[in-house]
Design an enzyme around this catalytic site. Structure first.
Site, PDB file in Angstrom:
ATOM      1  CD  GLU A   1      33.193  30.542  29.585  1.00 43.82           C
ATOM      2  OE1 GLU A   1      32.259  29.890  29.086  1.00 43.82           O
ATOM      3  OE2 GLU A   1      33.480  30.518  30.785  1.00 43.82           O
TER       4      GLU A   1
ATOM      5  CB  VAL B   1      38.190  39.549  43.071  1.00 45.33           C
ATOM      6  CG1 VAL B   1      39.470  40.097  42.451  1.00 45.33           C
ATOM      7  CG2 VAL B   1      37.053  40.550  42.924  1.00 45.33           C
TER       8      VAL B   1
ATOM      9  CE  LYS C   1      37.541  37.784  37.748  1.00 48.18           C
ATOM     10  NZ  LYS C   1      38.338  36.872  36.921  1.00 48.18           N
TER      11      LYS C   1
ATOM     12  N   GLY D   1      38.530  27.645  38.608  1.00 55.56           N
ATOM     13  CA  GLY D   1      38.571  26.203  38.850  1.00 55.56           C
ATOM     14  C   GLY D   1      37.694  25.829  40.032  1.00 55.56           C
TER      15      GLY D   1
ATOM     16  N   GLY E   1      39.375  34.026  42.092  1.00 56.05           N
ATOM     17  CA  GLY E   1      39.088  32.650  42.527  1.00 56.05           C
ATOM     18  C   GLY E   1      39.623  32.276  43.904  1.00 56.05           C
TER      19      GLY E   1
ATOM     20  CB  THR F   1      32.653  24.625  37.784  1.00 59.62           C
ATOM     21  OG1 THR F   1      32.213  24.377  36.462  1.00 59.62           O
ATOM     22  CG2 THR F   1      34.103  24.261  37.912  1.00 59.62           C
ATOM     23  CB  VAL F   2      31.881  27.491  41.941  1.00 58.93           C
ATOM     24  CG1 VAL F   2      32.237  28.012  43.327  1.00 58.93           C
ATOM     25  CG2 VAL F   2      32.762  28.144  40.881  1.00 58.93           C
TER      26      VAL F   2
HETATM   27  N1  HSE Z   1      36.962  33.476  33.044  1.00 54.43           N
HETATM   28  C1  HSE Z   1      37.728  33.893  34.158  1.00 54.43           C
HETATM   29  C2  HSE Z   1      39.208  33.734  33.868  1.00 54.43           C
HETATM   30  C3  HSE Z   1      37.427  33.146  35.427  1.00 54.43           C
HETATM   31  O1  HSE Z   1      39.576  33.275  32.795  1.00 54.43           O
HETATM   32  O2  HSE Z   1      39.986  34.093  34.727  1.00 54.43           O
HETATM   33  C4  HSE Z   1      36.191  33.648  36.085  1.00 54.43           C
HETATM   34  O3  HSE Z   1      36.273  35.014  36.343  1.00 54.43           O
END
Ligand code: HSE
Length: 417
Positions: A186, A128, A201, A298, A130, A14-15
């Site tokens: 997930e 941290v 984080k 995202g 996104g 994705t990234v």
């Molecule tokens: N799974 C994380 C979230 C994103 O729901 O914020 C990646 O750290």
């Protein structure tokens, strides 16, 4: 025109795909090699992104040992093996950009030590929150400040679940299932709902704030699985919203760092952060209070932070990582003071409230309000809010309450900001 700085990618999910899109035709940098799992995966990604299949390899060493590549971007995830790949890349003279919070929180000290020794840089803005530029805000913009505290919604999945529980009046399990069906959560949501992701984080942020290493295992962590519709409604009715916060209070000689659900007052900017958004409120001694709100995950938002790091390195503007090898002292949770919301079910008997009041008096807990409701037959419910007391006192109160004949159960204990 001078030659472009060459970038190698480890992973292209994705990234990584977002990064390929953002950096396509960039005048300064060029992705010249991408390591993925196998040839079939390479074909799929090449078709999806409309890029040459010749860019791909399924041997990570092809990227690490390519003398033309100066920046290795790690977006493949994983901890032990990935650490070794990055140590090899550092030894081969590469600077590193990573979005891997688990890796940094668990193995960051070894990686940073290796990078320092080799005179290389590790950049990790995307690790941290996104797309929110919190790392550079702390390391650069607020570099002259003492950070007094940081409070953040650092996990989008849990914020989405709590927000939908509030808006749709649904139970935790129901909303989690819907979030999984939509691809938000997930298949194994443990990392998010039990607060591990937020704790990683917090460890990274606490390390920047303290200038020392932070052991993630010392960070108190509580997830959202026990939060009920009743708690969410109670909070809302009293002028609060429940949020899963990562919190760091920077005391003189120790750091109070933790992750748990909190009653956040509705006039606090964090209370109104909706859906899967992230938000971070920072109090600094000179800059005062600021809040950053945005996408915590995202493809393009996260890749935006990765790309920013890549460009910083390519321009030679990168910042030095945490240099101290000593570990920050983390405040023992028993000594931390909080206000608490407590919800109980009890027998509808004479003297119950007097008994509760005596337990509070014994532990010097000042009750802000108490509300008794839903009295059905012999059962009643009550919730109350108490002024700040140490966590160890709270534990003693709960123990005393649970031992009372008149009390059926302590249903909920949630900290209040
Ligand atoms: N799974 C994380 C979230 C994103 O729901 O914020 C990646 O750290």
């Amino acid at each position: 025109m001078s030659e472009k700085v060459k970038i190698g990618l480890l992973g292209c999910g994705t990234v990584g795909s977002g990064l390929v899109k953002i950096l396509a035709n960039h005048p300064l940098v060029e992705i010249t090699k991408i390591a993925v799992r196998n040839e079939q995966r390479a074909q799929e990604i090449a078709t999806n992104l409309a890029i040459e299949q010749s860019l791909f390899t399924w041997d990570i060493n092809d990227v690490i040992n390519d003398p033309e590549i100066s920046i290795v971007v790690e977006v493949m995830g994983g901890v032990e093996q990935t650490k070794q790949h990055l140590l090899d890349a550092i030894a081969a003279g590469k600077d590193i950009v990573t979005a891997n919070k688990d890796l940094l929180a668990l193995e960051g000290s070894e990686l940073f030590a290796a990078a320092n020794k080799a005179g290389r840089r590790i950049m990790y803005e995307a690790a941290v929150a996104g797309g929110i530029p919190i790392i550079s805000t702390l390391e650069q913009s607020l570099a002259a400040n003492k950070i007094i505290c940081l409070q953040g919604i650092l996990n989008g999945t849990t914020n989405y679940i709590l927000d939908l529980m509030k808006k749709e009046g649904k139970a935790f399990d129901e909303v989690l299932k819907a979030a999984q069906d939509l691809g938000f959560a997930e298949a194994d949501p443990t990392n998010d709902i039990d607060g591990h992701d937020a704790a990683y984080k917090v460890a990274i942020l606490a390390s920047i704030i303290s200038g020392k290493q932070v052991d993630v295992n010392q960070i108190y962590r509580e997830g959202i699985t026990k939060i009920s519709k009743v708690d969410i409604n109670s909070a809302h009715k009293r002028g609060y919203e429940i949020k899963l916060l990562g919190m760091i209070f920077n005391d003189e000689d120790e750091i109070d760092a933790r992750v748990h659900p909190v009653f956040v007052p509705q006039d606090n900017p964090l209370a109104s952060v909706a859906m899967e958004n992230n938000a971070i409120l920072v109090k600094a001694d000179a800059a005062d209070t600021l809040t950053l709100i945005g996408k915590g995950a995202g493809s393009l938002p996260t890749a935006s932070s990765v790309a920013g790091d890549v460009l910083m390195l390519a321009r030679g503007n990168s910042i030095a990582p945490v240099t101290s090898e000593s570990f920050a002292k983390i405040k023992a949770m028993d000594e931390v003071e909080n206000s608490f919301y407590i919800r109980i079910s009890m027998h509808d008997k004479l003297g119950v409230l007097r008994d509760l009041g005596e337990a509070m008096l014994k532990h010097k807990a000042n009750v802000k309000f108490i509300d008794q409701y839903d009295v059905h037959g012999s059962e009643a419910h009550a919730d109350f809010l108490i002024d700040p007391i140490k966590e160890k006192e709270l534990k003693a109160i709960i123990k005393d309450i649970e031992a009372m004949d008149s009390i059926k159960a302590v249903e909920s204990v949630i900290r209040v900001l």
